[in-house]
Design a protein around this motif. Structure first.
Motif, PDB file in Angstrom:
ATOM      1  N   GLY A  46       0.455  -1.005   0.290  1.00  0.00           N
ATOM      2  CA  GLY A  46      -0.396   0.191  -0.139  1.00  0.00           C
ATOM      3  C   GLY A  46       1.157   1.303   0.429  1.00  0.00           C
ATOM      4  N   HIS A  47      -0.045   2.215  -1.217  1.00  0.00           N
ATOM      5  CA  HIS A  47       0.800   3.875  -0.565  1.00  0.00           C
ATOM      6  C   HIS A  47      -0.320   4.656  -0.858  1.00  0.00           C
ATOM      7  CE1 HIS A  47       4.022   6.440  -1.838  1.00  0.00           C
ATOM      8  NE2 HIS A  47       4.867   5.551  -1.098  1.00  0.00           N
ATOM      9  N   ALA A  48       0.071   5.457  -0.680  1.00  0.00           N
ATOM     10  CA  ALA A  48      -0.345   6.813  -0.870  1.00  0.00           C
ATOM     11  C   ALA A  48      -0.527   7.272  -2.139  1.00  0.00           C
ATOM     12  CB  ALA A  48      -0.743   8.017   0.170  1.00  0.00           C
ATOM     13  N   ARG A 185     -16.752   1.845   2.732  1.00  0.00           N
ATOM     14  CA  ARG A 185     -17.851   2.841   4.027  1.00  0.00           C
ATOM     15  C   ARG A 185     -17.312   3.139   5.026  1.00  0.00           C
ATOM     16  NH1 ARG A 185     -22.959   0.646   1.919  1.00  0.00           N
ATOM     17  NH2 ARG A 185     -23.044  -0.255   4.294  1.00  0.00           N
ATOM     18  N   VAL A 186     -16.349   2.494   5.769  1.00  0.00           N
ATOM     19  CA  VAL A 186     -15.963   2.478   6.481  1.00  0.00           C
ATOM     20  C   VAL A 186     -14.577   3.402   6.725  1.00  0.00           C
ATOM     21  CG1 VAL A 186     -17.457   0.768   8.161  1.00  0.00           C
ATOM     22  CG2 VAL A 186     -16.249   0.290   7.191  1.00  0.00           C
ATOM     23  N   GLY A 187     -14.169   3.014   5.343  1.00  0.00           N
ATOM     24  CA  GLY A 187     -12.527   2.920   4.922  1.00  0.00           C
ATOM     25  C   GLY A 187     -11.844   2.025   5.078  1.00  0.00           C
ATOM     26  N   ALA A 188     -11.960   0.956   5.370  1.00  0.00           N
ATOM     27  CA  ALA A 188     -10.807  -0.299   5.106  1.00  0.00           C
ATOM     28  C   ALA A 188     -10.009  -0.168   4.176  1.00  0.00           C
ATOM     29  CB  ALA A 188     -11.737  -1.391   4.307  1.00  0.00           C
ATOM     30  N   ARG A 189      -8.711  -0.303   4.652  1.00  0.00           N
ATOM     31  CA  ARG A 189      -6.890  -0.123   3.588  1.00  0.00           C
ATOM     32  C   ARG A 189      -6.895  -1.354   2.870  1.00  0.00           C
ATOM     33  NH1 ARG A 189      -3.011   3.338   5.760  1.00  0.00           N
ATOM     34  NH2 ARG A 189      -2.759   2.479   7.410  1.00  0.00           N
ATOM     35  N   ASP A 217      -7.736   1.607  -6.393  1.00  0.00           N
ATOM     36  CA  ASP A 217      -6.780   0.910  -6.468  1.00  0.00           C
ATOM     37  C   ASP A 217      -5.721   1.767  -5.243  1.00  0.00           C
ATOM     38  OD1 ASP A 217      -6.188   0.370  -8.512  1.00  0.00           O
ATOM     39  OD2 ASP A 217      -5.735   1.740 -10.140  1.00  0.00           O
ATOM     40  N   SER A 218      -6.456   2.516  -4.651  1.00  0.00           N
ATOM     41  CA  SER A 218      -5.812   2.120  -3.077  1.00  0.00           C
ATOM     42  C   SER A 218      -5.655   2.199  -1.969  1.00  0.00           C
ATOM     43  CB  SER A 218      -6.242   4.066  -2.239  1.00  0.00           C
ATOM     44  OG  SER A 218      -7.801   3.972  -2.662  1.00  0.00           O
ATOM     45  N   VAL A 219      -6.626   0.986  -1.986  1.00  0.00           N
ATOM     46  CA  VAL A 219      -7.085  -0.159  -1.094  1.00  0.00           C
ATOM     47  C   VAL A 219      -6.268  -1.551  -1.764  1.00  0.00           C
ATOM     48  CG1 VAL A 219      -8.193  -2.098  -0.428  1.00  0.00           C
ATOM     49  CG2 VAL A 219      -9.637   0.744  -0.321  1.00  0.00           C
ATOM     50  N   VAL A 220      -6.013  -2.341  -0.589  1.00  0.00           N
ATOM     51  CA  VAL A 220      -4.893  -3.478  -0.636  1.00  0.00           C
ATOM     52  C   VAL A 220      -5.725  -4.642  -0.604  1.00  0.00           C
ATOM     53  CG1 VAL A 220      -3.106  -4.880   0.342  1.00  0.00           C
ATOM     54  CG2 VAL A 220      -2.444  -2.298   0.541  1.00  0.00           C
ATOM     55  N   ILE A 221      -5.399  -5.403  -2.288  1.00  0.00           N
ATOM     56  CA  ILE A 221      -6.466  -6.445  -2.075  1.00  0.00           C
ATOM     57  C   ILE A 221      -6.044  -7.419  -1.847  1.00  0.00           C
ATOM     58  CG2 ILE A 221      -7.995  -7.098  -3.278  1.00  0.00           C
ATOM     59  CD1 ILE A 221      -8.064  -4.402  -5.673  1.00  0.00           C
ATOM     60  N   VAL A 222      -6.638  -8.315  -0.646  1.00  0.00           N
ATOM     61  CA  VAL A 222      -5.713 -10.156  -0.527  1.00  0.00           C
ATOM     62  C   VAL A 222      -6.715 -10.671  -0.931  1.00  0.00           C
ATOM     63  CG1 VAL A 222      -4.592 -11.872   1.596  1.00  0.00           C
ATOM     64  CG2 VAL A 222      -4.743  -9.121   1.552  1.00  0.00           C
ATOM     65  N   ALA A 223      -6.489 -11.383  -1.999  1.00  0.00           N
ATOM     66  CA  ALA A 223      -7.541 -13.055  -2.110  1.00  0.00           C
ATOM     67  C   ALA A 223      -6.979 -14.008  -0.543  1.00  0.00           C
ATOM     68  CB  ALA A 223      -6.616 -13.254  -3.292  1.00  0.00           C
ATOM     69  N   GLU A 224      -8.447 -14.384  -1.018  1.00  0.00           N
ATOM     70  CA  GLU A 224      -8.192 -15.663   0.431  1.00  0.00           C
ATOM     71  C   GLU A 224      -9.265 -17.026  -0.244  1.00  0.00           C
ATOM     72  OE1 GLU A 224      -9.760 -14.095   4.002  1.00  0.00           O
ATOM     73  OE2 GLU A 224      -9.828 -11.901   3.238  1.00  0.00           O
ATOM     74  N   SER A 225      -8.424 -17.679   0.011  1.00  0.00           N
ATOM     75  CA  SER A 225      -8.792 -18.912  -0.108  1.00  0.00           C
ATOM     76  C   SER A 225      -9.097 -19.491  -1.557  1.00  0.00           C
ATOM     77  CB  SER A 225      -9.898 -19.440   0.746  1.00  0.00           C
ATOM     78  OG  SER A 225     -10.695 -19.451   1.552  1.00  0.00           O
ATOM     79  N   GLY A 226      -9.081 -20.630  -1.615  1.00  0.00           N
ATOM     80  CA  GLY A 226      -8.818 -21.661  -2.536  1.00  0.00           C
ATOM     81  C   GLY A 226      -7.092 -21.663  -3.372  1.00  0.00           C
ATOM     82  N   ALA A 270       2.643 -12.284 -12.926  1.00  0.00           N
ATOM     83  CA  ALA A 270       1.143 -12.476 -13.560  1.00  0.00           C
ATOM     84  C   ALA A 270       0.451 -10.922 -13.016  1.00  0.00           C
ATOM     85  CB  ALA A 270       0.535 -13.282 -13.088  1.00  0.00           C
ATOM     86  N   LYS A 271       1.029 -10.511 -12.074  1.00  0.00           N
ATOM     87  CA  LYS A 271       0.148  -9.109 -11.478  1.00  0.00           C
ATOM     88  C   LYS A 271       0.534  -7.790 -12.852  1.00  0.00           C
ATOM     89  CE  LYS A 271      -0.172  -6.194  -6.766  1.00  0.00           C
ATOM     90  NZ  LYS A 271       0.552  -5.926  -8.062  1.00  0.00           N
ATOM     91  N   PRO A 272      -0.828  -7.256 -12.709  1.00  0.00           N
ATOM     92  CA  PRO A 272      -0.473  -6.086 -13.740  1.00  0.00           C
ATOM     93  C   PRO A 272       0.463  -5.357 -12.561  1.00  0.00           C
ATOM     94  CG  PRO A 272      -2.383  -6.263 -14.100  1.00  0.00           C
ATOM     95  CD  PRO A 272      -2.442  -7.633 -12.114  1.00  0.00           C
ATOM     96  N   PRO A 273       1.109  -4.229 -13.159  1.00  0.00           N
ATOM     97  CA  PRO A 273       1.118  -2.802 -11.952  1.00  0.00           C
ATOM     98  C   PRO A 273       0.574  -2.257 -11.705  1.00  0.00           C
ATOM     99  CG  PRO A 273       2.133  -2.364 -14.479  1.00  0.00           C
ATOM    100  CD  PRO A 273       1.266  -2.924 -14.745  1.00  0.00           C
ATOM    101  N   ARG A 274       0.687  -1.661 -10.361  1.00  0.00           N
ATOM    102  CA  ARG A 274      -0.205  -1.331  -9.571  1.00  0.00           C
ATOM    103  C   ARG A 274      -1.356  -1.700  -9.168  1.00  0.00           C
ATOM    104  NH1 ARG A 274      -1.777   5.095 -11.442  1.00  0.00           N
ATOM    105  NH2 ARG A 274      -0.907   4.157 -13.399  1.00  0.00           N
ATOM    106  N   GLY A 275      -1.138  -3.152  -9.460  1.00  0.00           N
ATOM    107  CA  GLY A 275      -2.781  -3.848  -8.883  1.00  0.00           C
ATOM    108  C   GLY A 275      -3.580  -4.437  -9.337  1.00  0.00           C
ATOM    109  N   ARG A 276      -3.182  -3.692 -11.020  1.00  0.00           N
ATOM    110  CA  ARG A 276      -4.201  -3.699 -11.919  1.00  0.00           C
ATOM    111  C   ARG A 276      -4.389  -4.142 -12.909  1.00  0.00           C
ATOM    112  NH1 ARG A 276      -5.792  -3.656  -7.510  1.00  0.00           N
ATOM    113  NH2 ARG A 276      -7.716  -2.700  -6.587  1.00  0.00           N
TER     114      ARG A 276
END
Length: 276
Positions: A46-48, A185-189, A217-226, A270-276
């Protein structure tokens, strides 16, 4: 009663027993006295300034003995040794299950891992009370798990605020579009997208791409399970995961160091730049 509801019933009963041993005032004091938490948001990429985000896929490696869906996974007699192997393999953070009844974890496991490595640690449990957040910080946690499906909007907001007030971050776990909206809505990062159905425990990996696409993009996305192998890691990485949380595939592997390195390489390619 769903699997989640059944687990939470046991969590509340076990929490009551711990509270009798260490009261609320004492656990809050211990949390305040703990050393500062590590910045797990930054560690997970994550980075502003979005131009500073890189294309490296991070791995949160999990110390996990059992699960409701698979039963016994591994004995793990020395959680600290497994944590050191995870560090050697390149894990960015380590998740330690502390729920005892269904997952065979404990705060003793967490303490052993905390003493062994200096990586950010996730206290992986079912948070239903502010006591658990103070308890996590008192034991040196840098991250706590907040499951949107287990909390109402007031609890989710209050628990996230408390987590940040204590200097930690939260992995806010979601399973649906509606839960992602609530998390945002609650501001999860840091938002986890768990592709396991909480009612049936079935896994649908294709759900990740659909759900992750609505997270900014500002949010860190974590894949869980599987995650079974590097192909699954690459799939999640290609659809925008900044990190993956892996337990079963690592604790059952005879060489978690090599497995981790393979996962990181495959996901980053496999990961595109900046998470997308």
């Amino acid at each position: 009663m769903t699997v989640l509801e059944d687990i939470i019933t046991g969590v509340r009963e076990d929490l009551h027993e711990r509270r009798l041993q260490v009261g609320d005032a004492a656990i809050r004091a211990r949390a305040q006295a703990a050393p500062p938490a590590r910045d797990a948001y930054a560690a997970l990429g994550g980075h502003a300034d979005q131009s500073q985000r890189d294309a490296t896929l991070r791995v949160i490696s999990e110390v996990k003995r059992r699960s409701p869906s698979k039963g016994s996974l591994a004995d793990i007699p020395e959680p600290a040794e497994l944590a050191r192997q995870y560090r050697e393999g390149g894990a960015t953070a380590i998740s330690v299950l502390t729920e005892q009844r269904r997952f065979g974890g404990s705060l003793a496991d967490f303490d052993a891992v905390r003493a062994a490595v200096d990586l950010p640690l996730l206290r992986k449990d079912f948070t239903v009370d502010a006591y658990q957040i103070h308890e996590a910080r008192a034991h040196g946690a840098d991250l706590v798990l907040l499951i949107v499906a287990a909390l109402d909007d007031h609890e989710l907001s209050a628990f996230l605020d408390l987590t940040h007030d204590l200097g930690m971050n939260a992995l806010v776990e979601t399973h649906t579009d509606e839960e992602i909206e609530r998390a945002l809505r609650v501001g999860a990062r840091i938002i986890g997208v768990n592709v396991r159905n909480l009612k049936t425990l079935d896994v649908d990996r294709e759900n990740f791409a659909r759900l992750a696409g609505s997270i900014p993009d500002s949010v860190v996305i974590v894949a869980e399970s599987g995650i079974r192998d590097s192909n699954d890691v690459a799939l999640y990485g290609s659809h925008g995961a900044d990190a993956v949380l892996v337990g079963e595939a690592l604790v059952k592997d005879n060489d978690p160091v090599a497995a981790l390195r393979t996962f990181i390489e495959a996901g980053s390619a496999a990961k595109p730049p900046r998470g997308r």
